[in-house]
Design a protein around this motif. Structure first.
Motif, PDB file in Angstrom:
ATOM      1  N   GLY A  87     -50.396  12.274 -24.218  1.00 38.74           N
ATOM      2  CA  GLY A  87     -49.897  13.494 -23.597  1.00 38.74           C
ATOM      3  C   GLY A  87     -48.616  13.945 -24.242  1.00 38.74           C
ATOM      4  N   MET A  88     -47.783  14.615 -23.455  1.00 41.74           N
ATOM      5  CA  MET A  88     -46.552  15.178 -23.986  1.00 41.74           C
ATOM      6  C   MET A  88     -45.440  15.105 -22.948  1.00 41.74           C
ATOM      7  N   ILE A  89     -44.207  15.112 -23.442  1.00 43.30           N
ATOM      8  CA  ILE A  89     -43.040  15.231 -22.578  1.00 43.30           C
ATOM      9  C   ILE A  89     -42.292  16.497 -22.968  1.00 43.30           C
ATOM     10  N   TYR A  90     -42.104  17.352 -21.981  1.00 40.83           N
ATOM     11  CA  TYR A  90     -41.348  18.595 -22.167  1.00 40.83           C
ATOM     12  C   TYR A  90     -39.926  18.358 -21.698  1.00 40.83           C
ATOM     13  N   LEU A  91     -38.961  18.654 -22.569  1.00 37.42           N
ATOM     14  CA  LEU A  91     -37.537  18.510 -22.275  1.00 37.42           C
ATOM     15  C   LEU A  91     -36.864  19.867 -22.430  1.00 37.42           C
ATOM     16  N   GLN A  92     -36.037  20.246 -21.445  1.00 38.12           N
ATOM     17  CA  GLN A  92     -35.325  21.517 -21.518  1.00 38.12           C
ATOM     18  C   GLN A  92     -33.859  21.317 -21.165  1.00 38.12           C
ATOM     19  N   VAL A  93     -32.990  21.914 -21.973  1.00 37.26           N
ATOM     20  CA  VAL A  93     -31.553  21.890 -21.729  1.00 37.26           C
ATOM     21  C   VAL A  93     -31.064  23.324 -21.676  1.00 37.26           C
ATOM     22  N   THR A  94     -30.408  23.704 -20.569  1.00 39.40           N
ATOM     23  CA  THR A  94     -29.869  25.059 -20.450  1.00 39.40           C
ATOM     24  C   THR A  94     -28.347  25.000 -20.342  1.00 39.40           C
ATOM     25  N   ARG A  95     -27.731  26.168 -20.390  1.00 39.03           N
ATOM     26  CA  ARG A  95     -26.278  26.229 -20.305  1.00 39.03           C
ATOM     27  C   ARG A  95     -25.778  26.001 -18.869  1.00 39.03           C
ATOM     28  N   GLY A  96     -26.703  25.919 -17.928  1.00 35.30           N
ATOM     29  CA  GLY A  96     -26.323  25.542 -16.577  1.00 35.30           C
ATOM     30  C   GLY A  96     -26.082  26.698 -15.624  1.00 35.30           C
ATOM     31  N   ASN A  97     -25.476  26.390 -14.501  1.00 40.25           N
ATOM     32  CA  ASN A  97     -25.245  27.343 -13.416  1.00 40.25           C
ATOM     33  C   ASN A  97     -23.756  27.666 -13.309  1.00 40.25           C
ATOM     34  N   PRO A  98     -23.349  28.877 -13.764  1.00 38.11           N
ATOM     35  CA  PRO A  98     -21.932  29.251 -13.683  1.00 38.11           C
ATOM     36  C   PRO A  98     -21.537  29.787 -12.316  1.00 38.11           C
ATOM     37  N   GLY A  99     -22.491  29.909 -11.393  1.00 34.82           N
ATOM     38  CA  GLY A  99     -22.185  30.378 -10.045  1.00 34.82           C
ATOM     39  C   GLY A  99     -22.511  31.830  -9.788  1.00 34.82           C
ATOM     40  N   ASP A 100     -22.755  32.598 -10.844  1.00 33.63           N
ATOM     41  CA  ASP A 100     -23.143  33.997 -10.701  1.00 33.63           C
ATOM     42  C   ASP A 100     -23.703  34.464 -12.043  1.00 33.63           C
ATOM     43  N   SER A 158     -16.952  23.727 -20.541  1.00 33.69           N
ATOM     44  CA  SER A 158     -16.912  22.464 -19.793  1.00 33.69           C
ATOM     45  C   SER A 158     -17.961  22.421 -18.687  1.00 33.69           C
ATOM     46  N   LEU A 159     -18.607  23.573 -18.416  1.00 29.00           N
ATOM     47  CA  LEU A 159     -19.652  23.600 -17.386  1.00 29.00           C
ATOM     48  C   LEU A 159     -20.806  22.692 -17.800  1.00 29.00           C
ATOM     49  N   PRO A 160     -21.203  21.751 -16.947  1.00 30.73           N
ATOM     50  CA  PRO A 160     -22.309  20.874 -17.321  1.00 30.73           C
ATOM     51  C   PRO A 160     -23.627  21.640 -17.382  1.00 30.73           C
ATOM     52  N   GLY A 161     -24.403  21.375 -18.414  1.00 31.52           N
ATOM     53  CA  GLY A 161     -25.689  22.024 -18.551  1.00 31.52           C
ATOM     54  C   GLY A 161     -26.718  21.418 -17.616  1.00 31.52           C
ATOM     55  N   THR A 162     -27.887  22.043 -17.599  1.00 36.98           N
ATOM     56  CA  THR A 162     -29.013  21.546 -16.808  1.00 36.98           C
ATOM     57  C   THR A 162     -30.006  20.866 -17.745  1.00 36.98           C
ATOM     58  N   VAL A 163     -30.428  19.661 -17.387  1.00 36.14           N
ATOM     59  CA  VAL A 163     -31.411  18.919 -18.179  1.00 36.14           C
ATOM     60  C   VAL A 163     -32.602  18.591 -17.288  1.00 36.14           C
ATOM     61  N   VAL A 164     -33.765  19.073 -17.676  1.00 36.23           N
ATOM     62  CA  VAL A 164     -34.981  18.760 -16.937  1.00 36.23           C
ATOM     63  C   VAL A 164     -36.045  18.273 -17.913  1.00 36.23           C
ATOM     64  N   ALA A 165     -36.979  17.481 -17.412  1.00 35.88           N
ATOM     65  CA  ALA A 165     -38.069  16.988 -18.253  1.00 35.88           C
ATOM     66  C   ALA A 165     -39.256  16.641 -17.367  1.00 35.88           C
ATOM     67  N   PHE A 166     -40.445  16.805 -17.929  1.00 34.05           N
ATOM     68  CA  PHE A 166     -41.656  16.428 -17.204  1.00 34.05           C
ATOM     69  C   PHE A 166     -42.749  16.040 -18.195  1.00 34.05           C
ATOM     70  N   THR A 167     -43.740  15.318 -17.709  1.00 31.75           N
ATOM     71  CA  THR A 167     -44.851  14.874 -18.547  1.00 31.75           C
ATOM     72  C   THR A 167     -46.058  15.794 -18.373  1.00 31.75           C
ATOM     73  N   GLN A 168     -46.909  15.802 -19.388  1.00 35.71           N
ATOM     74  CA  GLN A 168     -48.214  16.453 -19.302  1.00 35.71           C
ATOM     75  C   GLN A 168     -49.242  15.447 -19.820  1.00 35.71           C
ATOM     76  N   ASN A 169     -50.160  15.066 -18.958  1.00 38.56           N
ATOM     77  CA  ASN A 169     -51.176  14.085 -19.315  1.00 38.56           C
ATOM     78  C   ASN A 169     -52.321  14.768 -20.062  1.00 38.56           C
ATOM     79  N   VAL A 206     -32.697  25.616 -24.578  1.00 35.28           N
ATOM     80  CA  VAL A 206     -33.556  25.151 -25.660  1.00 35.28           C
ATOM     81  C   VAL A 206     -34.479  24.069 -25.120  1.00 35.28           C
ATOM     82  N   TYR A 207     -35.514  23.765 -25.895  1.00 36.35           N
ATOM     83  CA  TYR A 207     -36.465  22.768 -25.416  1.00 36.35           C
ATOM     84  C   TYR A 207     -37.066  21.992 -26.590  1.00 36.35           C
ATOM     85  N   GLU A 208     -37.695  20.893 -26.262  1.00 37.57           N
ATOM     86  CA  GLU A 208     -38.460  20.099 -27.217  1.00 37.57           C
ATOM     87  C   GLU A 208     -39.695  19.559 -26.514  1.00 37.57           C
ATOM     88  N   VAL A 209     -40.754  19.347 -27.283  1.00 39.28           N
ATOM     89  CA  VAL A 209     -41.964  18.720 -26.768  1.00 39.28           C
ATOM     90  C   VAL A 209     -42.295  17.531 -27.667  1.00 39.28           C
TER      91      VAL A 209
END
Length: 287
Positions: free
Chosen positions: A87-100, A109-120, A32-35
């Protein structure tokens, strides 16, 4: 100058940011994501975006490895490191990397992936498009039935944007099987008749827009009537005005639908006034 981005707790130059090829956001659009918009170096309606993020995660049985307080601190840090005034900040949270790759959800219990970046976007608040208005076309709404969850599966909305560009206009409005407008490719849709603002009611068929909620609140406070119901393209073409709302466009007048001018064919007074009110009130409440 390279942007500084956020990946799982680290602030990195964008060229150094990496996510596994086994991340379910990449393989399954399982995320999922938010801006969140930034005006004058401050965050617009961050609380609303954080609340919707939590709802989207819950609907997908996901957890966020970062608290709301940590997300706020991260957003502010990205604004500061990248010198964002507008500008804007894009935030994304995924269910993460289960290894395959697997269709089954991994262990919770698998930690999700959280990434974010700016757009000017230096002219975000004073966008030239707001002075002339959007032209839109209508296309069938072929998305999945849970668009109230703000997932990263945006292929069909992207196709809608491309269809609009090919038609020489600004956006597409989706139309359901009953012939009613649901929303735009990345925004909520409205028409105006006299003192009445009409927009589709909340449900699983539209995104529960954060900008939508604020604009409807401000509209009611300004003594406009708000009617939440479905409307058709023909009704929209015959309306006094039309507009769209989203974090990236605030309140955007719509002046043409499927080649037919709406009202005078220019931004109408209601949309223009609501944009002014929204920007003024959001700047006051920014954090």
């Amino acid at each position: 100058m390279s942007r500084t981005v956020y990946v799982n707790g680290d602030y990195l130059p964008e060229a150094e940011a990496k996510v596994s090829i086994f991340d379910r956001g990449f393989l399954m659009a399982d995320g999922v994501y938010e801006v969140t918009s930034v005006l004058d170096g401050k965050l617009i309606d961050f609380g609303g975006h954080a609340k919707r993020l939590a709802r989207s995660l819950a609907e997908l049985e996901m957890t966020c490895p970062v608290s709301e307080a940590e997300l706020l601190a991260m957003h502010r840090e990205l604004v500061a490191r990248n010198g964002i005034e507008q500008g804007m900040i894009y935030l994304q949270v995924t269910r993460g990397n289960p290894g395959d790759r697997s269709f089954l959800f991994p262990d919770p219990s698998l930690p999700g992936t959280v990434v974010a970046f700016t757009q000017n976007v230096p002219n975000l608040a004073d966008a030239p498009a707001a002075k002339v208005g959007f032209k839109v076309i209508s296309i069938p709404d072929l998305r999945w039935s849970r668009v109230d969850i703000k997932t990263v599966q945006l292929l069909y909305p992207s196709m809608g944007k491309v269809a609009a560009k090919k038609a020489g206009v600004d956006d597409s409005w989706f139309v359901d099987e009953a012939g009613s407008v649901t929303e735009g490719t990345s925004n909520n849709a409205y028409i105006v008749k006299g003192n009445r603002i009409i927009t589709r009611a909340l449900g699983s068929d539209i995104l529960h827009g954060i900008t939508r909620a604020a604009v409807l609140r401000f509209a009611a406070e300004a003594q406009f009537e708000v009617e939440e119901r479905a409307f058709t393209i023909a009704e929209a073409q015959a309306a006094d005005e039309a507009f769209s709302t989203a974090a990236s466009i605030f309140v955007m007048p719509v002046v043409e639908i499927d080649g037919a001018a709406v009202g005078t064919g220019k931004p109408g007074p209601v949309a223009v006034r609501l944009r002014e009110i929204y920007l003024d009130e959001m700047r006051k409440a920014a954090i």
